[in-house]
Enzyme design. Structure first.
Site, PDB file in Angstrom:
ATOM      1  N   PRO A 279       0.826  -1.208   0.000  1.00  0.00           N
ATOM      2  CA  PRO A 279       0.000   0.000   0.000  1.00  0.00           C
ATOM      3  C   PRO A 279       0.863   1.262   0.000  1.00  0.00           C
ATOM      4  CG  PRO A 279       0.126  -0.903   2.206  1.00  0.00           C
ATOM      5  CD  PRO A 279       0.869  -1.865   1.306  1.00  0.00           C
ATOM      6  N   ARG A 281      -0.912   4.795  -1.142  1.00  0.00           N
ATOM      7  CA  ARG A 281      -1.921   5.824  -0.907  1.00  0.00           C
ATOM      8  C   ARG A 281      -2.689   5.611   0.407  1.00  0.00           C
ATOM      9  NH1 ARG A 281      -4.065   8.365  -5.499  1.00  0.00           N
ATOM     10  NH2 ARG A 281      -3.472   6.490  -6.640  1.00  0.00           N
ATOM     11  N   CYS A 349       3.267  28.514 -16.278  1.00  0.00           N
ATOM     12  CA  CYS A 349       2.705  28.962 -17.554  1.00  0.00           C
ATOM     13  C   CYS A 349       2.116  27.796 -18.337  1.00  0.00           C
ATOM     14  CB  CYS A 349       3.799  29.645 -18.359  1.00  0.00           C
ATOM     15  SG  CYS A 349       4.468  31.033 -17.454  1.00  0.00           S
TER      16      CYS A 349
HETATM   17  N1  LLP Z   1       2.509  -1.798  -6.117  1.00  0.00           N
HETATM   18  C1  LLP Z   1       2.690  -1.570  -7.426  1.00  0.00           C
HETATM   19  C2  LLP Z   1       3.235  -2.623  -8.273  1.00  0.00           C
HETATM   20  C3  LLP Z   1       2.316  -0.320  -7.967  1.00  0.00           C
HETATM   21  O1  LLP Z   1       2.479  -0.104  -9.268  1.00  0.00           O
HETATM   22  C4  LLP Z   1       1.786   0.668  -7.116  1.00  0.00           C
HETATM   23  C5  LLP Z   1       1.421   1.975  -7.650  1.00  0.00           C
HETATM   24  C6  LLP Z   1       1.638   0.382  -5.750  1.00  0.00           C
HETATM   25  C7  LLP Z   1       1.997  -0.866  -5.287  1.00  0.00           C
HETATM   26  C8  LLP Z   1       1.055   1.366  -4.778  1.00  0.00           C
HETATM   27  O2  LLP Z   1      -0.259   1.632  -5.103  1.00  0.00           O
HETATM   28  P1  LLP Z   1      -1.237   2.424  -4.110  1.00  0.00           P
HETATM   29  O3  LLP Z   1      -1.463   1.568  -2.891  1.00  0.00           O
HETATM   30  O4  LLP Z   1      -0.582   3.697  -3.754  1.00  0.00           O
HETATM   31  O5  LLP Z   1      -2.464   2.598  -4.896  1.00  0.00           O
HETATM   32  N2  LLP Z   1       0.596   8.637  -9.371  1.00  0.00           N
HETATM   33  C9  LLP Z   1      -0.724   8.027  -9.324  1.00  0.00           C
HETATM   34  C10 LLP Z   1      -0.680   6.647  -8.761  1.00  0.00           C
HETATM   35  C11 LLP Z   1       0.275   5.727  -9.480  1.00  0.00           C
HETATM   36  C12 LLP Z   1       0.362   4.376  -8.866  1.00  0.00           C
HETATM   37  C13 LLP Z   1       1.480   3.591  -9.451  1.00  0.00           C
HETATM   38  N3  LLP Z   1       1.656   2.323  -8.852  1.00  0.00           N
HETATM   39  C14 LLP Z   1      -1.669   8.934  -8.561  1.00  0.00           C
HETATM   40  O6  LLP Z   1      -1.242   9.982  -8.112  1.00  0.00           O
HETATM   41  O7  LLP Z   1      -2.837   8.613  -8.416  1.00  0.00           O
END
Ligand code: LLP
Length: 442
Positions: A279, A281, A349
């Site tokens: 995790p 986010r 910009c």
């Molecule tokens: N594991 C893998 C293989 C991933 O690709 C990601 C996120 C995570 C874990 C973590 O995911 P989370 O639990 O945070 O959802 N920049 C984008 C999000 C990109 C996520 C990329 N991979 C945003 O701001 O929403």
């Protein structure tokens, strides 16, 4: 519940006044709640504890979501491991003395050097995304007389029902291997002596607010695990990836980690594996805010623009994913109860440089502070120096005090590593014929 809340019309973080705290760095500045990070980590761990074979799931915090060393240290000290996608992220966790054996190394394009660094650091697992990658890791591991512990990343072809830029588990996405390829690899493991197969990895996307795609994915993986074991290959570990969403807008509430766990519980009980989760986010988002100051309020032809000192260079989520972040004044957020629509925009910009569009805000004036909430994940880590803007400062708040955990970049930082070639290399061909047509190439 720890974190950010208004008391007597003032934003506080775990009892500490935010306006007074950010006076130390100026704005824009990211502020993180250590207590909230700990609470979120515990919520994920506790939700999955009973589903893990050893009742001790590894919560591998996704460093890409927030890589500040102080944030990583808060999580390390409460038992988290780490999910890494680059040599740079490995460097970060080593800088805080975290154990690489509690880390997974994921990503579709690992370089040979990164594979070597991870092997030498005795990384816990490689999440492997393709057959060529697996063969490369095998060759490098054998050349170093070692074995790489590997989880094969499965692309289950499930629609995560999230923004298309953060969907990863569909057939057309670059991530993971088709189940048929995974089974072919499993059948030929003996020809890969540098690989110690340990299980599977799956991550279907980010900011999921529906548990159903997780459930569907788990059903498919559980069947794969059963087939693999039936073929005589032990499966110890299942890495469920990240993806649990958070509630950016009340009308799109995200399930709790416990609800996600519940949806996967039947398949996980049958699978009987050691669990890893990645995790990002769900741990970092609501533990952070971006504090920005209003520079001007400008009445346009059709809209009111609140021009602030933070920009898409500090928080790119609104521009890149239509990301919605609640925004409130740091002081007297309700004001007199009246609101009017406005765009909250930065100084960059680009018309894509906005933090919110058509947002109802109370009357705000020049120099007011605004809190852009749920900015602790994919905020600072996606910041850039576009328009030659120094990146923001970061502050970590503990219930007993606050600390600046990253200084704002300086103009000197902006040009570090750059060089103006010596004057004789900048001449025209007619004045310096010996150094070639461009004056730079030999
Ligand atoms: N594991 C893998 C293989 C991933 O690709 C990601 C996120 C995570 C874990 C973590 O995911 P989370 O639990 O945070 O959802 N920049 C984008 C999000 C990109 C996520 C990329 N991979 C945003 O701001 O929403």
């Amino acid at each position: 519940m720890a974190g950010f809340a208004w008391h007597d019309g003032r934003l506080t973080c775990d009892g500490i006044d935010v306006e007074a705290t950010v006076a130390r760095t100026g704005t824009p500045v990211y502020v993180y709640s250590a207590a909230r990070l700990r609470e979120n980590h515990a919520a994920v761990r506790d939700a999955f504890r009973s589903l893990d074979r050893t009742s001790d799931p590894l919560i591998a915090f996704s460093v890409k979501s927030n890589s500040n060393l102080a944030v990583l240290e808060v999580l390390r000290s409460c038992g988290a491991g780490f999910d890494l996608v680059s040599g740079g992220e490995l460097h970060r966790i080593r800088a805080i003395g975290a154990d690489p054996a509690r880390a997974v190394f994921a990503g579709v394009g690992k370089s040979d050097d990164e594979i070597v660094e991870a092997l030498d650091a005795r990384i816990g697992w490689f999440d492997v995304e393709s057959i060529p990658e697996l063969e490369t890791i095998d060759a490098i591991a054998r050349a170093r007389s070692t074995r790489a512990r590997v989880l094969l990343r499965v692309n289950p072809d499930v629609d995560a029902k999230t923004h298309r830029h953060i969907t990863t588990g569909k057939r057309e996405n670059k991530f993971g291997m088709r189940i048929a390829d995974v089974e072919a690899v499993l059948a030929s493991l003996t020809s890969l002596p540098g690989i110690a197969f340990d299980g599977f990895h799956v991550h279907i996307g980010s900011q999921l607010t529906d548990v159903e795609p997780f459930r569907e994915t788990l059903e498919r993986i559980e069947a794969l695990i059963a087939r693999t074991r039936a073929a005589g290959i032990p499966v110890h570990t299942l890495n469920l990836g990240g993806g649990m969403g958070v509630t950016y807008r009340p009308e799109q509430p995200a399930p709790s980690p416990a609800r996600f766990a519940q949806a996967m519980a039947p398949a996980l009980a049958r699978a009987n594996v050691k669990l890893v989760l990645e995790p990002g986010r769900a741990i970092a988002a609501d533990a952070g805010v971006l504090i920005t100051r209003v520079r001007f309020v400008k009445q346009g032809e059709q809209r009111r623009f609140v021009v602030v000192d933070a920009a898409m260079t500090d928080l790119i989520r609104p521009a890149l994913y239509d990301g919605h972040h609640p925004i409130d004044p740091v002081l007297d957020p309700i004001r007199d109860g009246t609101t009017s629509p406005c765009d909250v925009v930065g100084p960059v910009c680009e018309s894509a440089d906005f933090l919110a569009q058509d947002r109802a805000l109370p009357p705000v004036t020049r120099r007011d502070l605004l809190a852009v909430r749920l900015a602790g994940a994919y905020g600072f880590t996606m910041a850039s120096n576009y328009n030659s803007r120094p990146r923001a400062a970061e502050i970590l708040i503990e219930p007993w005090g606050s600390r600046v955990v990253r200084q704002r970049e300086t103009y000197a930082d902006l040009v570090r590593g750059e060089e103006v070639p010596p004057v004789e290399l900048c001449g025209t061909p007619s004045t310096t014929p010996s150094i070639g047509r461009t004056g730079i190439e030999p």
